[in-house]
Design a protein around this motif. Structure first.
Motif, short mmCIF file in Angstrom:
data_model
loop_
_atom_site.label_atom_id
_atom_site.label_comp_id
_atom_site.label_asym_id
_atom_site.label_seq_id
_atom_site.Cartn_x
_atom_site.Cartn_y
_atom_site.Cartn_z
N LEU A 198 6.70 -3.48 10.53
CA LEU A 198 5.29 -3.15 10.72
C LEU A 198 5.13 -1.75 11.34
N ALA A 199 5.95 -1.43 12.33
CA ALA A 199 5.86 -0.11 12.96
C ALA A 199 6.15 1.01 11.96
N LEU A 200 7.19 0.85 11.15
CA LEU A 200 7.51 1.87 10.14
C LEU A 200 6.37 2.03 9.14
N TYR B 107 0.84 -1.20 0.00
CA TYR B 107 0.00 0.00 0.00
C TYR B 107 0.87 1.26 0.00
N ASN B 108 1.82 1.30 0.91
CA ASN B 108 2.66 2.49 1.03
C ASN B 108 3.50 2.71 -0.23
N ASP B 109 4.01 1.64 -0.80
CA ASP B 109 4.82 1.77 -2.01
C ASP B 109 3.97 2.25 -3.18
N LYS B 110 2.74 1.76 -3.25
CA LYS B 110 1.85 2.15 -4.35
C LYS B 110 1.46 3.62 -4.26
N TYR C 23 13.65 1.60 4.54
CA TYR C 23 14.09 0.85 5.72
C TYR C 23 13.15 -0.31 6.02
N SER C 24 11.86 -0.08 5.88
CA SER C 24 10.91 -1.15 6.17
C SER C 24 11.08 -2.31 5.20
N LYS C 25 11.39 -2.01 3.95
CA LYS C 25 11.64 -3.08 2.98
C LYS C 25 12.88 -3.89 3.37
N TRP C 26 13.91 -3.20 3.86
CA TRP C 26 15.12 -3.90 4.31
C TRP C 26 14.82 -4.80 5.51
N PHE C 27 14.07 -4.29 6.47
CA PHE C 27 13.73 -5.11 7.63
C PHE C 27 12.86 -6.30 7.23
N PHE C 28 11.97 -6.09 6.28
CA PHE C 28 11.15 -7.21 5.80
C PHE C 28 12.04 -8.26 5.14
N ALA C 29 13.00 -7.81 4.34
CA ALA C 29 13.93 -8.75 3.69
C ALA C 29 14.75 -9.51 4.74
N GLU D 32 11.61 5.94 5.33
CA GLU D 32 11.06 4.89 6.20
C GLU D 32 10.60 3.68 5.40
N LEU D 33 10.09 3.92 4.19
CA LEU D 33 9.64 2.83 3.34
C LEU D 33 10.82 1.97 2.90
#
Length: 185
Positions: A77-79, A22-25, A40-46, A37-38
């Protein structure tokens, strides 16, 4: 890993993935900003996904890997929740603006102003190079008017709406927009 832990991690991962999508779109298409923040969140997800893979191959480190997964998916999730709030507000504001942008004549803007006046949701469209934050605060707090920054290109149909806003302020509060601008200075 216990079933409860598996379900919590699965829920964290799925929610993170949905919010990343959603945020990326909407970050670039609707709000025109690319938040750090987006990324960083992708890195943490990876990192969380990488840990899921390592979990199945290394039995000795499963306890530590589980904690890393919780941390990575939790931070992701927090980011994304933080970003979701920012992006959602911007998307909603853009949708409200788009409703007015479709009105191409002064007559349509006058009808819309009458409807807004009746609903108590008056807008003001500011034109110019800079966005006047102080004016926005005054219009919002004292007069319950939402302000939109329109940039340098003056559009006559929005000026028709602004003229009606000025008349409304003069009639109801005995102050014109010029008077309000003078308050700021």
């Amino acid at each position: 890993m216990r079933n409860k832990t598996k379900y919590i991690l699965l829920t964290l991962g799925i929610l993170s993935l949905i919010l990343i999508y959603y945020n990326d779109k909407y970050a670039l298409t609707e709000t025109s900003f690319d938040p750090i923040e987006l990324k960083y969140s992708k890195w943490f997800f990876a990192i969380g996904i990488l840990c899921v893979g390592i979990y199945f191959f290394n039995k000795n480190l499963r306890n530590i890997i589980t904690k890393i997964m919780f941390g990575a998916f939790g931070i992701c999730l927090a980011l994304n929740l933080f970003l979701y709030i920012q992006i959602y507000e911007s998307v909603q504001m853009q949708k409200r603006y788009d409703e007015y942008y479709e009105l191409e004549t002064c007559g349509k803007m006058e009808k819309r102003f009458a409807a807004d006046l009746q609903n108590g949701k008056i807008k003001y469209f500011q034109f110019g190079i800079g966005y006047d934050v102080e004016l926005e605060k005054i219009l919002e707090k004292k007069y319950d008017i939402e302000m939109f920054g329109m940039g340098c290109m003056i559009q006559s149909e929005f000026e028709c709406y602004n003229k009606l806003v000025n008349e409304y302020l003069t009639e109801k509060y005995k102050k014109s927009l010029v008077d309000i601008y003078k308050e700021i200075e």
